[in-house]
Enzyme design. Structure first.
Site, short mmCIF file in Angstrom:
data_model
loop_
_atom_site.label_atom_id
_atom_site.label_comp_id
_atom_site.label_asym_id
_atom_site.label_seq_id
_atom_site.Cartn_x
_atom_site.Cartn_y
_atom_site.Cartn_z
N THR A 235 0.87 -1.18 0.00
CA THR A 235 0.00 0.00 0.00
C THR A 235 0.90 1.22 0.00
O THR A 235 2.00 1.19 0.56
CB THR A 235 -0.83 0.00 1.30
OG1 THR A 235 -1.81 -1.04 1.19
CG2 THR A 235 -1.54 1.31 1.55
N GLY A 287 -1.05 -1.70 6.65
CA GLY A 287 -1.03 -2.88 7.51
C GLY A 287 -2.32 -3.64 7.39
O GLY A 287 -3.08 -3.47 6.43
N1 ASP Z 1 -4.13 -1.60 4.85
C1 ASP Z 1 -4.39 -2.23 3.59
C2 ASP Z 1 -5.69 -2.96 3.68
O1 ASP Z 1 -5.96 -3.60 4.69
C3 ASP Z 1 -3.33 -3.19 3.18
C4 ASP Z 1 -1.90 -2.73 3.38
O2 ASP Z 1 -1.67 -1.68 3.88
O3 ASP Z 1 -0.99 -3.47 3.01
O4 ASP Z 1 -6.44 -2.95 2.74
#
Ligand code: ASP
Length: 370
Positions: A235, A287
């Site tokens: 992300t 996350g």
């Molecule tokens: N936070 C994002 C989600 O849960 C994924 C990530 O940050 O890697 O969609």
């Protein structure tokens, strides 16, 4: 005559090299790789700065032993390219919001990150994108979720903030709004990358095995699946402070690999994935979204600063190192406060990240304290 020519040439060469050295001296850029000595500098910079920018490209089990040299270079260079775009905007007096969106565009256009071009696949082999922005001066915010034809979802989130009376639009409706505003739509095939498809197939294979082991009775996704921890990476997010003292933050993602039922994570949720308030700080999260929503991570950091009077670093530490893990979640944030202090806090093995202050000092990091 010849002697004079040689002497002139010598002087020209001398001037050239002395200028080069001066440039070198003035350019305070330094790229740090993670070592025990500089680890603190890579997480936090506390120098007061009248503008600054910080980015992440996702947190997770990012280990040096699993990384090739060429991939490490590719990530480092892309992070640097992205942050320099935002830094240049801020240096020229541009707004924090413009720096945030333009910086995120660079990462959205790269297949390296789980956003835009490099978005992960859903259970049904689709790419559903989420993004949000927030303006710390006005507390205005915009977000989109589950869009499938938008090349740069962060730009659509900005449009929702500036040209609609809403904060969040989703799916087909969001794309109808995009079209109405003359936004260019792309074919879903634009988001196809072999690497993400292979990740999906791997996660689905593990899911199948787990399902068989559970004799088909307990096939829960994500919440109880230990493998889904690693089903997210990359992300992207950015937080910036401009010369006028305005803060802004933005986050863009493809979510979690193998997500299903139009699952929406924290990235488009104001207060969870993104938050900005000129009174405190600007934050972008990455996350395990379910936990970041429940902990309202980005807003909680701002609220702790506002209500408890703690520093950005203290607030971020408590939320990322204590509150989120206590729930069972993992991930990280990047944030900048109204004085230009920066924090890059994560509880995972690594987080792609970079920071640049007003003096142009650049810090790029990938791994944690291994
Ligand atoms: N936070 C994002 C989600 O849960 C994924 C990530 O940050 O890697 O969609």
């Amino acid at each position: 005559m010849k002697k004079i020519q040689i002497l002139t040439l010598f002087i020209v060469v001398l001037i050239h090299f002395s200028c080069k050295n001066k440039d070198k001296h003035n350019n305070k850029t330094s790229i740090l790789t993670s070592t025990k000595e500089n680890i603190d500098e890579m997480h936090d910079t506390n120098a007061k700065s009248n503008f600054g920018i910080v980015i992440h490209g996702g947190a997770g089990t990012i280990l040096k032993k699993n990384m090739t040299d060429s991939l490490e270079i590719a990530y480092t260079q892309k992070l640097e390219e992205a942050i320099r775009v935002g830094h240049e905007i801020l240096r020229n007096g541009g707004t924090a919001m413009e720096a945030v969106t333009k910086t995120i565009n660079i990462m959205e256009d790269s297949p390296l990150f789980n956003a835009g071009k490099g978005a992960v696949f859903t259970h049904e082999k689709r790419n559903e994108l989420d993004a949000s922005v927030m303006d710390g001066k006005t507390l205005n915010a915009g977000a989109v979720s589950g869009v499938t034809h938008i090349k740069n979802p962060i730009d659509l989130a900005f449009l929702v903030m500036t040209q609609s009376e809403h904060v969040m639009l989703s799916g087909e409706g969001a794309e109808e709004f995009a079209q109405l505003k003359g936004f260019e739509l792309v074919e879903p095939s634009y988001f196809y990358t072999e690497k993400r498809m292979q990740s999906l197939l791997k996660v689905q294979e593990r899911e199948r095995r787990k399902y068989q082991n559970d004799s088909g009775t307990n096939a829960t996704l994500f919440a109880n699946d230990p493998y889904s921890k690693d089903a997210k990476f990359g992300t992207v997010g950015c937080a910036a402070l401009d010369k006028n003292g305005n803060l802004a933050a933005g986050t863009s993602t493809g979510g979690m690999t193998n997500k299903r039922w139009n699952r929406i994570g924290d990235a488009p949720i104001i207060g969870a994935g993104t938050y900005a308030n000129n009174a405190t700080c600007a934050v972008s999260s990455t996350g395990w979204g379910e936990y970041f929503i429940r902990a309202m991570v980005a807003h909680d950091i701002s609220a702790m600063m506002e209500y408890k009077g703690v520093t950005l670093k203290e607030a971020a530490r408590e939320v990322i190192q204590e509150k989120v893990p206590a729930l069972g979640g993992d991930g990280g944030i990047v944030a900048i406060d109204k004085d230009g202090n920066v924090t890059m806090e994560f509880n995972t093995a690594g987080m792609y990240r970079a920071h640049m202050n007003a003096e142009g000092k650049l810090i790029v990091g990938i791994y944690g304290d291994e």
